[in-house]
Design an enzyme around this catalytic site. Structure first.
Site, PDB file in Angstrom:
ATOM      1  N   LEU A   1       0.833  -1.209   0.000  1.00 48.52           N
ATOM      2  CA  LEU A   1       0.000   0.000   0.000  1.00 48.52           C
ATOM      3  C   LEU A   1       0.864   1.254   0.000  1.00 48.52           C
ATOM      4  O   LEU A   1       0.582   2.228  -0.719  1.00 48.52           O
ATOM      5  CB  LEU A   1      -0.926  -0.014   1.216  1.00 48.52           C
ATOM      6  CG  LEU A   1      -2.135  -0.938   1.100  1.00 48.52           C
ATOM      7  CD1 LEU A   1      -2.703  -1.254   2.487  1.00 48.52           C
ATOM      8  CD2 LEU A   1      -3.213  -0.316   0.223  1.00 48.52           C
TER       9      LEU A   1
ATOM     10  N   VAL B   1       2.350   1.589  -3.642  1.00 55.31           N
ATOM     11  CA  VAL B   1       1.418   2.003  -4.689  1.00 55.31           C
ATOM     12  C   VAL B   1       0.957   3.439  -4.466  1.00 55.31           C
ATOM     13  O   VAL B   1       0.801   4.213  -5.415  1.00 55.31           O
ATOM     14  CB  VAL B   1       0.221   1.039  -4.760  1.00 55.31           C
ATOM     15  CG1 VAL B   1      -0.839   1.552  -5.743  1.00 55.31           C
ATOM     16  CG2 VAL B   1       0.682  -0.363  -5.187  1.00 55.31           C
ATOM     17  N   GLU B   2       0.767   3.830  -3.207  1.00 56.32           N
ATOM     18  CA  GLU B   2       0.283   5.179  -2.933  1.00 56.32           C
ATOM     19  C   GLU B   2       1.326   6.261  -3.191  1.00 56.32           C
ATOM     20  O   GLU B   2       1.012   7.304  -3.772  1.00 56.32           O
ATOM     21  CB  GLU B   2      -0.210   5.285  -1.484  1.00 56.32           C
ATOM     22  CG  GLU B   2      -1.599   4.709  -1.258  1.00 56.32           C
ATOM     23  CD  GLU B   2      -2.708   5.528  -1.899  1.00 56.32           C
ATOM     24  OE1 GLU B   2      -2.423   6.449  -2.680  1.00 56.32           O
ATOM     25  OE2 GLU B   2      -3.879   5.238  -1.606  1.00 56.32           O
ATOM     26  N   SER B   3       2.553   6.040  -2.746  1.00 56.92           N
ATOM     27  CA  SER B   3       3.530   7.140  -2.834  1.00 56.92           C
ATOM     28  C   SER B   3       4.928   6.696  -3.245  1.00 56.92           C
ATOM     29  O   SER B   3       5.872   7.467  -3.065  1.00 56.92           O
ATOM     30  CB  SER B   3       3.613   7.861  -1.479  1.00 56.92           C
ATOM     31  OG  SER B   3       4.220   7.026  -0.492  1.00 56.92           O
TER      32      SER B   3
ATOM     33  N   TRP C   1     -10.473   1.350   0.495  1.00 57.20           N
ATOM     34  CA  TRP C   1      -9.410   2.364   0.535  1.00 57.20           C
ATOM     35  C   TRP C   1      -9.449   3.186  -0.754  1.00 57.20           C
ATOM     36  O   TRP C   1      -9.391   4.412  -0.730  1.00 57.20           O
ATOM     37  CB  TRP C   1      -8.071   1.646   0.687  1.00 57.20           C
ATOM     38  CG  TRP C   1      -6.846   2.487   0.711  1.00 57.20           C
ATOM     39  CD1 TRP C   1      -6.407   3.341  -0.256  1.00 57.20           C
ATOM     40  CD2 TRP C   1      -5.853   2.542   1.748  1.00 57.20           C
ATOM     41  NE1 TRP C   1      -5.211   3.913   0.083  1.00 57.20           N
ATOM     42  CE2 TRP C   1      -4.852   3.434   1.326  1.00 57.20           C
ATOM     43  CE3 TRP C   1      -5.714   1.899   2.975  1.00 57.20           C
ATOM     44  CZ2 TRP C   1      -3.722   3.707   2.098  1.00 57.20           C
ATOM     45  CZ3 TRP C   1      -4.595   2.180   3.740  1.00 57.20           C
ATOM     46  CH2 TRP C   1      -3.609   3.068   3.312  1.00 57.20           C
TER      47      TRP C   1
END
Length: 319
Positions: free
Chosen positions: A115, A118-120, A299
């Site tokens: 997570l 992939v997010e940042s 999410w």
């Protein structure tokens, strides 16, 4: 320190003064609402010194495409060999901390790291927009004004509570913040001060970042004894009427219908029930997914995003 802003509402001629007055009136209204929610007036005034209207944010919001990539193209961009290597390194370097996070929230380390990746990009790509300015612009623009006005007030409350200095509240053009890419309302509900230093810092504090990711996904319903699912294949002329997240069957039943693991052989999994998802429709990649896949979609409401998290987590091993 942020530079003092210049008002940049894209209206010309005799309308410019009126537009500036409308913008000032809008901010004054937000100030009243924020103070009514318990934010100190001095905090609002400090933040608003640096809030300007951002035409580029409006352009980006209005130009969002529905779909520009196929599933395969999205996965290829989101789960690159470099990101997989970075993820394995992040898992190893943060293992003691991730074990603590796992004990606290029951989320397997590989999914916390996925997570984060992939997010940042593991904190490399947090965005450079001043979040209160982005949110104020989107609220003023009015297309989803109520949503972004609430997020702006939540951002002001975060500053007022001392979690982040105003100048450091940076994120995406849409207001997603820090290494977790939390919206302000999400931050207020789910960000944690994992290292107990008195602040919830998802921008620069690694324990808070990983702890907040795990707390959020756990609160959304994560099952720590399950995976996310697996890529699958379906036979030719497969009846797709019962595909989609609304249909759940035992994995054994899917196997009886001819669904196979993409690696060959029977689909595996300890989960009782699974759904068959076709992100690109008939003829594209099939995914046999668990309830944890649904949780990832709470999410971010995207099958592409959820699959990218699952694929990246799988590449990291069994941590």
């Amino acid at each position: 320190m942020l530079a003092a802003p210049l008002l940049a509402i894209p209206l010309g001629g005799g309308t410019a003064a009126a537009a500036e007055g409308e913008w000032s009136g809008f901010l004054a209204g937000v100030r009243r609402d924020a103070v009514a929610h318990g934010v100190r007036a001095s905090t609002v005034d400090t933040v608003f010194r640096y809030v300007e209207y951002l035409p580029k944010v409006v352009d980006l919001d209005r130009a969002q495409p529905e779909h520009t990539k196929t599933f395969a193209e999205f996965i290829a961009k989101a789960v690159t060999p470099q990101r997989e290597a970075d993820g394995r390194r992040a898992l190893q370097e943060n293992w003691p901390l991730l074990e603590q996070v796992h004990r606290a929230y029951g989320v397997q380390p590989r999914f916390v790291v996925a997570l984060w990746g992939v997010e940042s990009g593991f904190g490399k790509f947090m965005g450079s927009y001043f979040v209160p300015a982005s949110l104020a612009t989107l609220a003023y623009d009015g297309r989803r004004g109520s949503l972004f006005r609430d997020e702006l007030i939540a951002a002001l409350r975060i500053v007022d509570e001392g979690d982040i200095a105003p100048a450091k509240m940076l994120g995406s053009w849409a207001g997603a913040m820090g290494q977790c890419q939390f919206m302000p309302s999400t931050f207020r509900k789910f960000a944690v001060d994992f290292d107990r230093d008195g602040r919830r810092d998802i921008w620069g504090d690694r324990p808070d970042v990983l702890g907040s990711i795990a707390n959020y996904i756990a609160q959304l319903g994560w099952r720590g004894n399950q995976g996310w699912g697996q890529p699958a294949t379906v036979p030719a002329n497969f009846d797709t009427r019962h595909t989609g997240l609304e249909y759940r069957r035992p994995i054994a039943q899917w196997a009886q219908l001819g669904v196979r693991s993409a690696q060959g052989g029977m689909p595996a999994g300890r989960e009782d029930l699974a759904s068959l998802v076709l992100p690109d429709g008939v003829g594209g990649q099939a995914l046999l997914v668990t309830d944890n896949f649904r949780t990832i979609m709470r999410w971010n409401k995207s099958t592409f995003f959820a699959a990218a998290v699952g694929y990246l987590a799988d590449s990291l091993g069994q941590g």
